[in-house]
Design an enzyme around this catalytic site. Structure first.
Site, PDB file in Angstrom:
ATOM      1  N   GLU B 163       0.817  -1.214   0.000  1.00 10.82           N
ATOM      2  CA  GLU B 163       0.000   0.000   0.000  1.00 10.82           C
ATOM      3  C   GLU B 163       0.853   1.269   0.000  1.00 10.82           C
ATOM      4  O   GLU B 163       1.754   1.427   0.826  1.00 10.82           O
ATOM      5  CB  GLU B 163      -0.923   0.003   1.223  1.00 10.82           C
ATOM      6  CG  GLU B 163      -1.826   1.236   1.255  1.00 10.82           C
ATOM      7  CD  GLU B 163      -2.949   1.111   2.260  1.00 10.82           C
ATOM      8  OE1 GLU B 163      -3.056   0.059   2.919  1.00 10.82           O
ATOM      9  OE2 GLU B 163      -3.720   2.074   2.378  1.00 10.82           O
ATOM     10  N   HIS B 165       0.460   4.973   0.810  1.00 12.80           N
ATOM     11  CA  HIS B 165      -0.472   5.737   1.658  1.00 12.80           C
ATOM     12  C   HIS B 165       0.233   7.027   2.051  1.00 12.80           C
ATOM     13  O   HIS B 165       1.452   7.111   2.055  1.00 12.80           O
ATOM     14  CB  HIS B 165      -0.776   4.866   2.887  1.00 12.80           C
ATOM     15  CG  HIS B 165      -1.817   5.403   3.815  1.00 12.80           C
ATOM     16  ND1 HIS B 165      -1.559   6.421   4.705  1.00 12.80           N
ATOM     17  CD2 HIS B 165      -3.113   5.049   4.005  1.00 12.80           C
ATOM     18  CE1 HIS B 165      -2.667   6.676   5.384  1.00 12.80           C
ATOM     19  NE2 HIS B 165      -3.628   5.860   4.986  1.00 12.80           N
ATOM     20  N   ASP B 195      -3.529   4.330  -2.404  1.00 14.30           N
ATOM     21  CA  ASP B 195      -4.500   4.928  -1.480  1.00 14.30           C
ATOM     22  C   ASP B 195      -4.521   6.430  -1.745  1.00 14.30           C
ATOM     23  O   ASP B 195      -3.477   7.090  -1.668  1.00 14.30           O
ATOM     24  CB  ASP B 195      -4.104   4.616  -0.031  1.00 14.30           C
ATOM     25  CG  ASP B 195      -5.176   5.048   0.956  1.00 14.30           C
ATOM     26  OD1 ASP B 195      -5.723   4.170   1.645  1.00 14.30           O
ATOM     27  OD2 ASP B 195      -5.458   6.264   1.053  1.00 14.30           O
ATOM     28  N   HIS B 285      -7.479   2.043  -2.996  1.00 13.32           N
ATOM     29  CA  HIS B 285      -8.296   2.499  -1.872  1.00 13.32           C
ATOM     30  C   HIS B 285      -8.799   3.892  -2.232  1.00 13.32           C
ATOM     31  O   HIS B 285      -8.046   4.863  -2.154  1.00 13.32           O
ATOM     32  CB  HIS B 285      -7.481   2.572  -0.578  1.00 13.32           C
ATOM     33  CG  HIS B 285      -7.209   1.233   0.022  1.00 13.32           C
ATOM     34  ND1 HIS B 285      -6.290   1.037   1.022  1.00 13.32           N
ATOM     35  CD2 HIS B 285      -7.761   0.025  -0.229  1.00 13.32           C
ATOM     36  CE1 HIS B 285      -6.280  -0.240   1.357  1.00 13.32           C
ATOM     37  NE2 HIS B 285      -7.160  -0.878   0.612  1.00 13.32           N
ATOM     38  N   GLU B 321     -13.148   3.871   0.476  1.00 10.96           N
ATOM     39  CA  GLU B 321     -12.670   3.849   1.857  1.00 10.96           C
ATOM     40  C   GLU B 321     -13.014   5.175   2.536  1.00 10.96           C
ATOM     41  O   GLU B 321     -12.278   6.153   2.447  1.00 10.96           O
ATOM     42  CB  GLU B 321     -11.155   3.595   1.876  1.00 10.96           C
ATOM     43  CG  GLU B 321     -10.626   3.354   3.269  1.00 10.96           C
ATOM     44  CD  GLU B 321      -9.138   3.008   3.298  1.00 10.96           C
ATOM     45  OE1 GLU B 321      -8.732   2.019   2.652  1.00 10.96           O
ATOM     46  OE2 GLU B 321      -8.387   3.737   3.961  1.00 10.96           O
TER      47      GLU B 321
END
Lengths: 135, 357
Positions: B163, B165, B195, B285, B321
């Site tokens: 991920e 992020h 994300d 995400h 999300e």
């Protein structure tokens, strides 16, 4: 805010044969191993409760508060509440009111900052609570 | 993107996820993380949660965070697996992504050994496989662990998505190192989960509102947003803002850590950077905090981001999300309705991008 102000609920004060229990919701957005709990301090009506005058219960299992950190194989599932049982001579009765103040420190054990060092979430909850009927 | 050479698999649910909009292969879905507060308070069991997602029409891709959903974490019971497949079939859902964590500090007196890290992750991979997930979101990209997991991913037909992020983006040094490792290994089973917390153009008004409620005035909020937009590390920016709070005599102890959270959760990388790694993006995400009266996310430019993904030919899920629960209390917002409106925003943005092409 799931990570901060949901530690105590209106229904958190529960009579218990040893005194009373304070039901805690996990102050994080996922389940954590009980070993994530590095400290629990409880203050009732302005008086700090000694660590050896309380214990923790999760789904019927009991643990000394100081031994929670050893419980790396017991999951505090996020829909379960950890009961901190405060010992006293006379068990609390439903309807009695107490001023309850709890501070819990959690090691966020998957968010590593450095070897052996993890993000810590220290959360404080304070409420005037009325004891509900025992579960 | 579906890695080439991947053998056919039988995902959970018999349904195939249809594209969100004809002309682009992007598919929609929801991560159950969006309903964290409702789940934490026990308003739903898992069946109830999935039924609510079905009623809101915010499938078909389902993502779960293993440490939220699984009572027997990191394992799954046979009953749980059976029930999961039945439920996904009933609703026409598709298992999208299984979000794993690496609980390396599980013991208080020492970190996991490399063997324990592998065994813990192996358990999660096997759970993901049993539940029919083709993809596992991972958060640790230690070289040794990745190399050890590859044969397992082959065996279980799983793609690993590391991920990206906030505060990092595709070209952050931390991520460039992983890209180089991926290039060296050269396996289609290694990819990224993008994300959108990384690519925000401002701090979320939801967060700012909460900080105002906690005691920050306009001047302090202006300073916070100024510091947020600078390029320092989380520590440097948090330090700069804590210094400001201290000079103003504002409660650093309670507000400092909360502001730090903002630097950790919201990043300001240019959304066009996603194009630099598009072939490696295996899952998204679709982070958001709010949808305003115009149907827009106030701090995330979905039109620009979606255009990059449409142009890049992305064919995976946009897994919605909603993270407003980090700042809002239970009942302040309806995540199901917000996700439904965000799905509309994504569809509209895809249509616009296709029309521009």
């Amino acid at each position: 805010m799931a990570t901060h102000n949901t530690l105590l609920g209106d229904d958190s004060l529960i009579p218990h044969p040893d005194g009373f229990a304070v039901a805690l919701r996990i102050p994080w957005y996922r389940s954590l191993w009980l070993s994530a709990v590095s400290e629990i301090r409880v203050n009732v009506d302005g008086v700090e409760i000694a660590q050896d005058r309380m214990h923790a219960e999760l789904n019927g299992r009991s643990f000394p508060v100081q031994a929670l950190k050893e419980q790396w194989d017991t999951l505090w599932f996020m829909q379960d509440r950890l009961h901190v049982v405060v010992h006293r001579d006379r068990p609390l009765r439903p309807g009695e009111r107490l001023d309850v103040d709890v501070t819990i420190s959690m090691r966020i054990l998957y968010m590593q900052i450095a070897p052996m060092t993890y993000v810590t979430n220290r959360v404080h909850g304070h409420r005037e609570l009325t004891a509900r009927a025992a579960a | 993107m579906t890695p080439t050479g991947t053998p056919s698999r039988t995902p959970a649910g018999t349904a195939e996820a249809a594209p969100a909009v004809p002309g682009s292969a992007i598919k929609l879905g929801t991560t159950l993380y969006s309903l964290t507060a409702e789940w934490a308070f026990g308003l739903y069991d898992l069946d109830g949660l999935l039924a609510a997602v079905q009623r809101a029409g915010i499938g078909p891709g389902i993502e779960l965070v293993a440490s939220q959903t699984l009572r027997t974490y990191p394992h799954v019971s046979d009953d749980f697996v059976r029930n999961w497949h039945d439920t996904l079939d009933r609703y026409g859902f598709v298992a999208g992504s299984f979000a794993a964590n690496l609980d390396m500090g599980r013991r208080h007196d020492r970190d996991m050994t490399p063997d324990e890290e592998y065994e813990f992750t192996e358990a999660l991979f096997r759970s993901a496989h049993a539940l029919g997930f083709p993809l596992v979101r991972v958060q640790s990209a230690k070289e040794e662990l990745i190399r050890r997991l590859l044969p397992l991913a082959e065996e279980l037909d799983i793609v690993m998505g590391y991920e990206i992020h906030a505060p990092y983006g595709p070209n952050s040094p931390e991520i460039v190192r992983i890209r180089e490792l991926y290039d060296e290994i050269g396996s289609p089973r290694l990819g990224f989960v993008a994300d959108f917390s990384s690519t925000m153009h401002g701090m979320s008004p939801t967060l700012l509102r909460t900080l105002r409620r906690m005691g920050l005035d306009d001047a302090a909020l202006d300073e916070l947003q100024r510091v947020w937009a600078t390029d320092g590390s989380i520590g440097e920016r948090a330090g700069a803002f804590a210094g400001y709070l201290g000079r103003r005599g504002i409660d650093v102890a309670s507000l400092g850590p909360f502001a730090r959270l903002a630097f950790n959760m919201q990043g300001h990388v240019d959304p066009r950077e996603w194009s630099d790694i598009m072939p490696r993006i295996v899952h998204v995400h679709a982070k958001f905090y709010d949808i305003d009266e115009h149907g827009e996310e106030p701090s995330i430019d979905y039109r620009t981001i979606v255009r990059e993904f449409v142009r890049g030919g992305y064919s995976g899920f946009f897994s919605s999300e909603w993270e407003g629960h980090a700042f809002a209390d239970l009942g302040e917002a309806d995540p199901l309705d917000l996700v439904a409106r965000q799905h509309e925003l994504i569809r509209r943005s895809i249509r616009e991008a296709l029309a521009d092409a």
